[in-house]
Design a protein around this motif. Structure first.
Motif, PDB file in Angstrom:
ATOM      1  N   UNK A 141       0.835  -1.205   0.000  1.00 45.14           N
ATOM      2  CA  UNK A 141       0.000   0.000   0.000  1.00 45.14           C
ATOM      3  C   UNK A 141       0.871   1.257   0.000  1.00 45.14           C
ATOM      4  N   UNK A 142       0.859   2.076  -1.067  1.00 46.22           N
ATOM      5  CA  UNK A 142       1.645   3.312  -1.022  1.00 46.22           C
ATOM      6  C   UNK A 142       0.986   4.335  -0.091  1.00 46.22           C
ATOM      7  N   UNK A 143       1.823   5.116   0.584  1.00 45.54           N
ATOM      8  CA  UNK A 143       1.321   6.019   1.635  1.00 45.54           C
ATOM      9  C   UNK A 143       1.866   7.434   1.434  1.00 45.54           C
ATOM     10  N   UNK A 144       0.961   8.398   1.626  1.00 44.58           N
ATOM     11  CA  UNK A 144       1.382   9.799   1.769  1.00 44.58           C
ATOM     12  C   UNK A 144       1.356  10.092   3.259  1.00 44.58           C
ATOM     13  N   UNK A 145       2.478  10.507   3.821  1.00 47.30           N
ATOM     14  CA  UNK A 145       2.522  10.780   5.259  1.00 47.30           C
ATOM     15  C   UNK A 145       2.811  12.254   5.502  1.00 47.30           C
ATOM     16  N   UNK A 146       2.014  12.864   6.404  1.00 47.93           N
ATOM     17  CA  UNK A 146       2.279  14.260   6.749  1.00 47.93           C
ATOM     18  C   UNK A 146       1.751  14.596   8.112  1.00 47.93           C
ATOM     19  N   UNK A 147       2.017  15.782   8.633  1.00 49.50           N
ATOM     20  CA  UNK A 147       2.913  16.745   8.007  1.00 49.50           C
ATOM     21  C   UNK A 147       4.343  16.682   8.564  1.00 49.50           C
ATOM     22  N   UNK A 148       4.624  15.839   9.573  1.00 51.73           N
ATOM     23  CA  UNK A 148       5.950  15.911  10.195  1.00 51.73           C
ATOM     24  C   UNK A 148       6.968  15.057   9.438  1.00 51.73           C
ATOM     25  N   UNK A 149       7.897  15.741   8.774  1.00 46.82           N
ATOM     26  CA  UNK A 149       8.878  15.041   7.956  1.00 46.82           C
ATOM     27  C   UNK A 149       9.837  14.205   8.817  1.00 46.82           C
ATOM     28  N   UNK A 150      10.195  14.720   9.983  1.00 48.96           N
ATOM     29  CA  UNK A 150      11.124  13.975  10.848  1.00 48.96           C
ATOM     30  C   UNK A 150      10.491  12.673  11.335  1.00 48.96           C
ATOM     31  N   UNK A 151       9.239  12.758  11.788  1.00 50.41           N
ATOM     32  CA  UNK A 151       8.547  11.548  12.235  1.00 50.41           C
ATOM     33  C   UNK A 151       8.390  10.574  11.067  1.00 50.41           C
ATOM     34  N   UNK A 173      10.878  21.101  18.087  1.00 58.29           N
ATOM     35  CA  UNK A 173      11.729  19.900  17.993  1.00 58.29           C
ATOM     36  C   UNK A 173      12.831  20.052  16.933  1.00 58.29           C
ATOM     37  N   UNK A 174      12.588  20.924  15.939  1.00 57.17           N
ATOM     38  CA  UNK A 174      13.596  21.112  14.887  1.00 57.17           C
ATOM     39  C   UNK A 174      14.805  21.903  15.383  1.00 57.17           C
ATOM     40  N   UNK A 175      14.640  22.639  16.476  1.00 59.53           N
ATOM     41  CA  UNK A 175      15.717  23.564  16.845  1.00 59.53           C
ATOM     42  C   UNK A 175      16.636  23.052  17.974  1.00 59.53           C
ATOM     43  N   UNK A 176      16.504  21.772  18.369  1.00 58.66           N
ATOM     44  CA  UNK A 176      17.445  21.263  19.375  1.00 58.66           C
ATOM     45  C   UNK A 176      18.869  21.336  18.832  1.00 58.66           C
ATOM     46  N   UNK A 177      19.780  21.718  19.691  1.00 58.42           N
ATOM     47  CA  UNK A 177      21.163  21.894  19.256  1.00 58.42           C
ATOM     48  C   UNK A 177      21.955  20.579  19.344  1.00 58.42           C
ATOM     49  N   UNK A 178      22.459  20.129  18.195  1.00 60.76           N
ATOM     50  CA  UNK A 178      23.260  18.892  18.163  1.00 60.76           C
ATOM     51  C   UNK A 178      24.558  19.101  18.957  1.00 60.76           C
ATOM     52  N   UNK A 179      25.167  20.278  18.792  1.00 54.86           N
ATOM     53  CA  UNK A 179      26.425  20.569  19.502  1.00 54.86           C
ATOM     54  C   UNK A 179      26.200  20.503  21.010  1.00 54.86           C
ATOM     55  N   UNK A 196      12.263  12.681  21.250  1.00 49.34           N
ATOM     56  CA  UNK A 196      10.961  12.569  20.580  1.00 49.34           C
ATOM     57  C   UNK A 196      11.189  12.442  19.073  1.00 49.34           C
ATOM     58  N   UNK A 197      10.395  11.615  18.372  1.00 48.59           N
ATOM     59  CA  UNK A 197      10.644  11.426  16.922  1.00 48.59           C
ATOM     60  C   UNK A 197      10.389  12.661  16.060  1.00 48.59           C
ATOM     61  N   UNK A 198       9.841  13.735  16.641  1.00 47.76           N
ATOM     62  CA  UNK A 198       9.741  14.988  15.868  1.00 47.76           C
ATOM     63  C   UNK A 198      11.096  15.682  15.753  1.00 47.76           C
ATOM     64  N   UNK A 199      12.107  15.199  16.490  1.00 45.89           N
ATOM     65  CA  UNK A 199      13.454  15.805  16.404  1.00 45.89           C
ATOM     66  C   UNK A 199      14.097  15.424  15.075  1.00 45.89           C
ATOM     67  N   UNK A 200      15.056  16.251  14.647  1.00 45.99           N
ATOM     68  CA  UNK A 200      15.741  15.942  13.379  1.00 45.99           C
ATOM     69  C   UNK A 200      16.622  14.688  13.546  1.00 45.99           C
ATOM     70  N   UNK A 201      16.952  14.065  12.395  1.00 40.04           N
ATOM     71  CA  UNK A 201      17.676  12.782  12.411  1.00 40.04           C
ATOM     72  C   UNK A 201      19.010  12.892  13.139  1.00 40.04           C
ATOM     73  N   UNK A 202      19.683  14.033  13.050  1.00 41.07           N
ATOM     74  CA  UNK A 202      20.987  14.180  13.698  1.00 41.07           C
ATOM     75  C   UNK A 202      20.862  14.113  15.236  1.00 41.07           C
ATOM     76  N   UNK A 203      19.713  14.476  15.769  1.00 44.99           N
ATOM     77  CA  UNK A 203      19.463  14.311  17.213  1.00 44.99           C
ATOM     78  C   UNK A 203      19.097  12.854  17.500  1.00 44.99           C
TER      79      UNK A 203
END
Ligand code: 13P
Ligand code: SF4
Length: 321
Positions: A141-151, A173-179, A196-203
């Motif tokens: 089943x193909x899926x369109x998922x939105x709106x959170x790209x990180x999740x 969640x996008x603005x957590x500092x990796x450093x 939380x899975x709304x964080x970017x992949x680098x976190x």
């Protein structure tokens, strides 16, 4: 309990009203609430309550979800302008166009969406049940998922699916500092990182545990031997974590230092460097008191939209049993 909180409790009793609060609410609101939970638990609680009035201390889409599930109840929100940057990143018109371009695809939407978007959706998910629900759908089943790209990217990586992803996100969640997270890991080498899975992949790559606010809280409760946690989600959750595990140290990951934060324009201009959602913090104890006393602002959803949205929310509740 302070005087205002006592008055709020008395009004709730008198009016058969309940206060539901998300974990990102101010501590004093969490403490006065009948129930504190994540997005899924709030929807589940609303769906079964016997109360006449529901006061949703969260953001607008949470109150809308409660109203859709309980059309005959009065649903109130202390601050009607408490929105969500993630929900705002997807409007129904653009989603409809996306679906028209992909007629074979199903739409799976995160609960952080407007009622109009839920009305176009096949099944809603939250961060608590997204993996479980996507795994229930046939592989072909193909899926369109939105709106959170990180999740969405996290679900794709974990399940091996190739869902098409909407380009939206939560600004908190996008603005957590990796450093800063790398530095905290050096400072607390024995700490586990909860994210939380709304964080970017680098976190997420630096995390030991990825999950919804409820899942992160549960992990801390279930691991009393672990004495330090570094937490990458909105810092409101630390209140409940600290209450549940008083012997444990919880260290919040701070946001990246943008110009606005440095100029103290954002509400993160606090001493702890916590990452706070300004929408969630718009509800205050004072507004909550006025809201119950006056029984407004009331959240309404147009019947046609509510009926369509109810199907996709109820499917989620059914599939997460
Ligand atoms: P959960 O409540 O599913 O953990 O989601 C977090 C969130 O961003 C709510 O707005
Ligand atoms: Fe929306 Fe992000 Fe705030 Fe949650 S934390 S309400 S997703 S802006």
């Amino acid at each position: 309990m302070n005087h205002l909180a006592q008055q709020i409790r008395a009004l709730c009793k008198q009016k058969n009203a309940i206060i539901l609060a998300h974990y990102y609410q101010r501590p004093e609101i969490q403490d006065v609430a009948d129930f504190v939970g994540d997005s899924l638990a709030l929807a589940q609680y609303a769906a079964t309550t016997q109360a006449d009035i529901i006061i949703m201390c969260g953001v607008h889409f949470m109150a809308e979800t409660a109203k859709i599930l309980c059309p005959d109840k009065k649903v109130l929100i202390p601050e009607p302008d408490a929105g969500c940057s993630l929900a705002d990143s997807c409007n129904a018109k653009d989603l409809k166009k996306w679906k028209e371009e992909h007629p074979e695809h199903m739409i799976v939407s995160y609960v952080n969406t407007s009622a109009e978007v839920k009305a176009l959706t096949d099944v809603v998910v939250t961060s608590s049940n997204a993996l479980q629900i996507v795994n229930k759908l046939p592989k072909e089943q193909p899926i369109l998922f939105g709106p959170d790209q990180n999740l969405g990217a996290y679900i794709n990586a974990t399940t091996g699916r190739e869902m098409e992803l909407w380009n939206g996100g939560c600004h908190v969640h996008a603005r957590f500092s990796v450093e800063a997270l790398i530095q905290l890991k050096q400072q607390y080498p024995n700490a586990k990182v909860l994210a939380h899975p709304e964080c970017k992949a680098t976190i997420l790559q630096l995390a030991d545990v990825v999950g919804s606010t409820q899942a992160l809280l549960n992990y801390a409760k279930e691991h009393p031997e672990q004495k330090q946690f570094i937490v990458a989600t909105e810092s409101g959750i630390l209140h409940e974590m600290q209450k549940a595990c008083p012997e444990t140290t919880f260290v919040p990951v701070p946001p990246e230092m943008t110009e606005d934060i440095e100029k103290n324009k954002q509400p993160m201009a606090n001493q702890c460097g916590c990452n706070k959602c300004e929408y969630m913090r718009m509800n205050t104890l004072e507004k909550l008191y006025v809201c119950i006393k006056d029984e407004r602002p009331e959240v309404m959803v147009k019947k046609q939209i509510a009926d369509a949205a109810e199907k996709s929310i109820k499917k989620m509740l059914e599939w997460s049993k």
